[in-house]
Design a protein around this motif. Sequence first.
Motif, PDB file in Angstrom:
ATOM      1  N   VAL A 103       0.848  -1.191   0.000  1.00  0.00           N
ATOM      2  CA  VAL A 103       0.000   0.000   0.000  1.00  0.00           C
ATOM      3  C   VAL A 103       0.885   1.243   0.000  1.00  0.00           C
ATOM      4  CG1 VAL A 103      -0.189  -0.019   2.522  1.00  0.00           C
ATOM      5  CG2 VAL A 103      -1.902   1.200   1.163  1.00  0.00           C
ATOM      6  N   SER A 104       0.392   2.288  -0.669  1.00  0.00           N
ATOM      7  CA  SER A 104       1.144   3.535  -0.745  1.00  0.00           C
ATOM      8  C   SER A 104       0.181   4.702  -0.806  1.00  0.00           C
ATOM      9  CB  SER A 104       2.049   3.540  -1.981  1.00  0.00           C
ATOM     10  OG  SER A 104       2.803   4.730  -2.074  1.00  0.00           O
ATOM     11  N   VAL A 105       0.542   5.802  -0.139  1.00  0.00           N
ATOM     12  CA  VAL A 105      -0.156   7.076  -0.270  1.00  0.00           C
ATOM     13  C   VAL A 105       0.816   8.046  -0.931  1.00  0.00           C
ATOM     14  CG1 VAL A 105      -1.187   9.043   0.924  1.00  0.00           C
ATOM     15  CG2 VAL A 105      -1.651   6.720   1.715  1.00  0.00           C
ATOM     16  N   ILE A 106       0.393   8.637  -2.047  1.00  0.00           N
ATOM     17  CA  ILE A 106       1.284   9.486  -2.834  1.00  0.00           C
ATOM     18  C   ILE A 106       0.721  10.899  -2.886  1.00  0.00           C
ATOM     19  CG2 ILE A 106       2.345   9.864  -5.097  1.00  0.00           C
ATOM     20  CD1 ILE A 106       1.935   6.814  -5.575  1.00  0.00           C
ATOM     21  N   ASP A 107       1.504  11.857  -2.407  1.00  0.00           N
ATOM     22  CA  ASP A 107       1.196  13.271  -2.572  1.00  0.00           C
ATOM     23  C   ASP A 107       2.001  13.739  -3.778  1.00  0.00           C
ATOM     24  OD1 ASP A 107       0.972  15.996  -2.535  1.00  0.00           O
ATOM     25  OD2 ASP A 107       1.403  16.240  -0.403  1.00  0.00           O
ATOM     26  N   PHE A 108       1.339  13.890  -4.923  1.00  0.00           N
ATOM     27  CA  PHE A 108       2.051  14.168  -6.162  1.00  0.00           C
ATOM     28  C   PHE A 108       2.758  15.520  -6.146  1.00  0.00           C
ATOM     29  CE2 PHE A 108      -0.954  10.929  -7.798  1.00  0.00           C
ATOM     30  CZ  PHE A 108      -0.023  10.073  -8.370  1.00  0.00           C
ATOM     31  N   SER A 109       2.302  16.439  -5.288  1.00  0.00           N
ATOM     32  CA  SER A 109       2.976  17.740  -5.220  1.00  0.00           C
ATOM     33  C   SER A 109       4.376  17.615  -4.632  1.00  0.00           C
ATOM     34  CB  SER A 109       2.151  18.717  -4.383  1.00  0.00           C
ATOM     35  OG  SER A 109       2.148  18.341  -3.015  1.00  0.00           O
ATOM     36  N   LYS A 110       4.651  16.483  -3.949  1.00  0.00           N
ATOM     37  CA  LYS A 110       5.961  16.268  -3.335  1.00  0.00           C
ATOM     38  C   LYS A 110       6.847  15.340  -4.162  1.00  0.00           C
ATOM     39  CE  LYS A 110       4.176  17.021   1.339  1.00  0.00           C
ATOM     40  NZ  LYS A 110       3.970  16.446   2.695  1.00  0.00           N
ATOM     41  N   THR A 111       6.352  14.898  -5.314  1.00  0.00           N
ATOM     42  CA  THR A 111       7.164  14.053  -6.179  1.00  0.00           C
ATOM     43  C   THR A 111       7.850  14.917  -7.235  1.00  0.00           C
ATOM     44  OG1 THR A 111       5.360  13.631  -7.752  1.00  0.00           O
ATOM     45  CG2 THR A 111       5.570  12.119  -5.878  1.00  0.00           C
TER      46      THR A 111
ATOM     47  N   ILE B 255      -7.219   9.604   4.534  1.00  0.00           N
ATOM     48  CA  ILE B 255      -5.916   9.547   3.866  1.00  0.00           C
ATOM     49  C   ILE B 255      -4.802   9.833   4.856  1.00  0.00           C
ATOM     50  CG2 ILE B 255      -4.456  10.635   2.117  1.00  0.00           C
ATOM     51  CD1 ILE B 255      -6.988  11.130   0.472  1.00  0.00           C
ATOM     52  N   GLU B 256      -4.999  10.838   5.707  1.00  0.00           N
ATOM     53  CA  GLU B 256      -3.989  11.184   6.706  1.00  0.00           C
ATOM     54  C   GLU B 256      -3.765  10.039   7.684  1.00  0.00           C
ATOM     55  OE1 GLU B 256      -5.256  14.808   8.528  1.00  0.00           O
ATOM     56  OE2 GLU B 256      -5.134  15.957   6.662  1.00  0.00           O
ATOM     57  N   ASN B 257      -4.828   9.342   8.058  1.00  0.00           N
ATOM     58  CA  ASN B 257      -4.683   8.224   8.990  1.00  0.00           C
ATOM     59  C   ASN B 257      -3.889   7.077   8.363  1.00  0.00           C
ATOM     60  OD1 ASN B 257      -6.126   9.517  10.996  1.00  0.00           O
ATOM     61  ND2 ASN B 257      -8.083   8.576  10.441  1.00  0.00           N
ATOM     62  N   ILE B 258      -4.166   6.774   7.099  1.00  0.00           N
ATOM     63  CA  ILE B 258      -3.413   5.733   6.401  1.00  0.00           C
ATOM     64  C   ILE B 258      -1.952   6.139   6.290  1.00  0.00           C
ATOM     65  CG2 ILE B 258      -3.118   4.489   4.222  1.00  0.00           C
ATOM     66  CD1 ILE B 258      -6.167   4.819   3.795  1.00  0.00           C
ATOM     67  N   ASN B 259      -1.722   7.392   5.932  1.00  0.00           N
ATOM     68  CA  ASN B 259      -0.354   7.874   5.781  1.00  0.00           C
ATOM     69  C   ASN B 259       0.401   7.845   7.103  1.00  0.00           C
ATOM     70  OD1 ASN B 259       1.646   8.864   3.988  1.00  0.00           O
ATOM     71  ND2 ASN B 259       1.360  10.916   4.812  1.00  0.00           N
ATOM     72  N   PHE B 260      -0.289   8.153   8.201  1.00  0.00           N
ATOM     73  CA  PHE B 260       0.339   8.093   9.522  1.00  0.00           C
ATOM     74  C   PHE B 260       0.850   6.689   9.813  1.00  0.00           C
ATOM     75  CE2 PHE B 260       0.098   7.090  14.038  1.00  0.00           C
ATOM     76  CZ  PHE B 260       0.872   8.096  14.596  1.00  0.00           C
ATOM     77  N   GLU B 261       0.029   5.685   9.492  1.00  0.00           N
ATOM     78  CA  GLU B 261       0.437   4.306   9.739  1.00  0.00           C
ATOM     79  C   GLU B 261       1.617   3.907   8.848  1.00  0.00           C
ATOM     80  OE1 GLU B 261      -0.369   2.132  12.054  1.00  0.00           O
ATOM     81  OE2 GLU B 261      -1.544   3.747  12.945  1.00  0.00           O
ATOM     82  N   LEU B 262       1.671   4.438   7.630  1.00  0.00           N
ATOM     83  CA  LEU B 262       2.784   4.119   6.740  1.00  0.00           C
ATOM     84  C   LEU B 262       4.086   4.747   7.242  1.00  0.00           C
ATOM     85  CD1 LEU B 262       1.095   4.491   3.237  1.00  0.00           C
ATOM     86  CD2 LEU B 262       1.710   2.384   4.426  1.00  0.00           C
ATOM     87  N   GLN B 263       3.975   5.897   7.879  1.00  0.00           N
ATOM     88  CA  GLN B 263       5.164   6.546   8.429  1.00  0.00           C
ATOM     89  C   GLN B 263       5.616   5.883   9.714  1.00  0.00           C
ATOM     90  OE1 GLN B 263       6.765   8.957   6.802  1.00  0.00           O
ATOM     91  NE2 GLN B 263       5.222   9.045   5.174  1.00  0.00           N
ATOM     92  N   HIS B 264       4.712   5.171  10.364  1.00  0.00           N
ATOM     93  CA  HIS B 264       5.012   4.456  11.612  1.00  0.00           C
ATOM     94  C   HIS B 264       5.705   3.144  11.263  1.00  0.00           C
ATOM     95  CE1 HIS B 264       4.266   2.179  15.335  1.00  0.00           C
ATOM     96  NE2 HIS B 264       4.000   3.337  15.922  1.00  0.00           N
ATOM     97  N   ALA B 265       6.614   2.706  12.127  1.00  0.00           N
ATOM     98  CA  ALA B 265       7.282   1.422  11.908  1.00  0.00           C
ATOM     99  C   ALA B 265       6.247   0.303  11.838  1.00  0.00           C
ATOM    100  CB  ALA B 265       8.279   1.148  13.032  1.00  0.00           C
ATOM    101  N   ILE B 266       6.387  -0.618  10.864  1.00  0.00           N
ATOM    102  CA  ILE B 266       5.447  -1.721  10.703  1.00  0.00           C
ATOM    103  C   ILE B 266       5.478  -2.616  11.927  1.00  0.00           C
ATOM    104  CG2 ILE B 266       4.888  -3.779   9.342  1.00  0.00           C
ATOM    105  CD1 ILE B 266       5.981  -2.363   6.896  1.00  0.00           C
ATOM    106  N   ASP B 267       4.296  -2.885  12.486  1.00  0.00           N
ATOM    107  CA  ASP B 267       4.189  -3.791  13.635  1.00  0.00           C
ATOM    108  C   ASP B 267       2.963  -4.676  13.440  1.00  0.00           C
ATOM    109  OD1 ASP B 267       1.949  -2.249  14.320  1.00  0.00           O
ATOM    110  OD2 ASP B 267       3.055  -1.022  15.742  1.00  0.00           O
ATOM    111  N   THR B 268       2.572  -5.394  14.484  1.00  0.00           N
ATOM    112  CA  THR B 268       1.472  -6.356  14.375  1.00  0.00           C
ATOM    113  C   THR B 268       0.124  -5.680  14.154  1.00  0.00           C
ATOM    114  OG1 THR B 268       1.262  -6.377  16.799  1.00  0.00           O
ATOM    115  CG2 THR B 268       2.654  -8.083  15.783  1.00  0.00           C
ATOM    116  N   HIS B 269       0.040  -4.386  14.409  1.00  0.00           N
ATOM    117  CA  HIS B 269      -1.233  -3.670  14.241  1.00  0.00           C
ATOM    118  C   HIS B 269      -1.336  -2.949  12.901  1.00  0.00           C
ATOM    119  CE1 HIS B 269      -2.086  -4.316  18.510  1.00  0.00           C
ATOM    120  NE2 HIS B 269      -0.860  -3.884  18.762  1.00  0.00           N
TER     121      HIS B 269
END
Length: 298
Positions: free
Chosen positions: A26-34, A142-156
């Motif tokens: 899964v990925s969240v892409i902010d195209f303004s930052k690419t 979208i912000e909630n999904i992105n927050f989880e992607l920035q967080h280290a992957i764990d069991t949750h």
Amino acid sequence: MSDVKKIGSVTEYNNLVGQETLHPLVSVIDFSKTEPFHYFKGQMDVYAIFLKDIKCGNITYGINDYDYEEGTLLFISPGQVYGVEGTGEKQQASGTAIIFHPDLIHGTSLGKSIDEYTFFSYEVNEALHLSARERVLINQCIENINFELQHAIDTHSKELIVSYLELFLKYSKRFYERQFVTRNHVNKDVLARFEHILKDYFASEQPLISGLPSVRYCADKLFISPNYLGDLLKKETGKSAQEHIQLKMIDVAKEKIYDNEKSISEIAYELGFKHPQHFTRMFKKQVGVSPNEYRSLN
């Protein structure tokens, strides 16, 4: 017409637009930052949701072009051809995208209900135009999904990401119903009806009676010739009708494999195979591992 690229994974899409891969599914892409990149058309084997911030010109979706305006959501399902005609020059994209692989949702409540979100198919081939209040809710998901992607992957991580994604889709379904009050329904096209035929077939007892559905069976249901169906699918998706049937069978098989009370042989018979070893061979060819190995991995 530009060449159609094969996009088989989240990482492949990220690489095309210069996005770092934080999670393989899964990925969240902010195209303004690419960085600016060459616009392209791709045959997507992933789900994609695009939130367009500004008018960006004609986007190709299937066989039609659509002029998407500000505050618009576009949903792309696996197998769909999607893209923007390039000018030959790199361009700065805008807006936001959520890209996720079907394996992200297998074995989850969303995996079981994803077909209910018909806006991923041709049944709803109009984009979803958001009101200001609706966009606030969508942005929060979208912000909630992105927050989880920035967080280290764990069991949750997976559970939370999928739950936020499911909430996103539930809101989208509500907003589509609001939009349909003032907009006419579009007619179902061949691709959408073909998918429904396969879904209904595998949900019935027909596989036990007749085996896997044939291309002719599907074409007869669509009131077109098998050759026309094959040519249409090949042109629009890059896959033959037989490949579509097999991929649908594999998706259904993956859900059934999560039921540990059923043996692989029972699942094979339910899917229409007379010999379980034929199912195992086809599954391994498509997925890369045997059904038993897939069960143990998941």
